[in-house]
Design an enzyme around this catalytic site. Structure first.
Site, short mmCIF file in Angstrom:
data_model
loop_
_atom_site.label_atom_id
_atom_site.label_comp_id
_atom_site.label_asym_id
_atom_site.label_seq_id
_atom_site.Cartn_x
_atom_site.Cartn_y
_atom_site.Cartn_z
N SER A 50 3.78 8.04 -0.71
CA SER A 50 2.34 8.27 -0.77
C SER A 50 1.92 8.46 -2.22
O SER A 50 2.72 8.91 -3.05
CB SER A 50 1.98 9.51 0.05
OG SER A 50 0.58 9.62 0.19
N ASP A 51 0.67 8.11 -2.50
CA ASP A 51 0.14 8.29 -3.84
C ASP A 51 -1.36 8.48 -3.77
O ASP A 51 -2.01 7.99 -2.84
CB ASP A 51 0.47 7.09 -4.73
CG ASP A 51 0.21 7.41 -6.20
OD1 ASP A 51 1.00 8.18 -6.78
OD2 ASP A 51 -0.79 6.93 -6.74
N SER A 52 -1.90 9.19 -4.75
CA SER A 52 -3.35 9.38 -4.87
C SER A 52 -3.77 9.04 -6.28
O SER A 52 -3.04 9.30 -7.24
CB SER A 52 -3.73 10.83 -4.57
OG SER A 52 -3.47 11.13 -3.23
#
Length: 195
Positions: A71-73
């Site tokens: 996951s990444d933001s």
């Protein structure tokens, strides 16, 4: 379930724990800034998705047969991408820039097994930052630094970070850093959670 979260993010771990999803956390060994530099010119959503996929694939190589969640933001404001602040002064500069603007928060997730991405998804939340005074920024960082030093956008929505905003459009979990509802749907589709 044999899920591995390719992250040490406290908020991502908390989301999975609260949802009752068993997992172990193993951070990916990805140089995110170098990876982003290779994608220079790509849209923020595409970069967040590519990083989520890369993290899942990186950990997948070391855990054959296991399902890996990457996951990444990524935050963009007025067309400018922002990374995690490098220092408290950097955090203050970010907040000054965000003041009165709309922050676009792109959160992405990917599931991989045996060096193959099985599923991915990107989501967007738009957060209207209120006008921030110097007094507020100083006080805010006095309470929230260094915890927000690991957060793109320099906020924890579950803490004092909520005071930065006038309004939020988008999924709460996306704001926390992972599009959890689509992740849970994908885990059900893959037979990892009961449907």
């Amino acid at each position: 379930m044999s899920l591995v979260l390719a992250s040490q993010s406290g908020s991502r771990k908390a989301m999975l724990e609260a949802a009752g999803v068993p997992f172990e956390a193993v951070p990916a060994a990805i140089d995110e800034r170098a990876f982003e530099a290779e994608l220079d010119g790509a849209a923020p959503a595409a970069i967040a998705l590519a990083l989520a996929r890369a993290k899942a694939l990186d950990v997948s190589a070391a855990y054959p047969g296991r399902l890996i969640l990457g996951s990444d933001s990524l935050v963009s404001v007025a067309g400018r991408r922002f990374d995690k602040p490098a220092s408290r002064e950097d955090a203050a500069e970010h907040l000054r820039f965000f003041s009165g603007q709309v922050m676009e928060l792109h959160s992405a997730a990917a599931l991989a097994r045996d060096d193959t991405v099985l599923w991915d998804h990107a989501a967007l939340a738009s957060l209207k930052v209120r006008a921030l005074s110097e007094r507020f920024i100083t006080s805010y960082l006095g309470h929230e630094w260094p915890m927000v030093g690991t957060c793109v956008g320099v906020f924890r929505i579950e803490a004092r970070g909520v005071q930065l905003f006038e309004s939020i459009a988008g999924d709460h979990f996306t704001v926390l850093g992972m599009p959890l509802l689509p992740v849970l749907g994908a885990l059900r589709d893959l037979g990892e959670l009961a449907s």
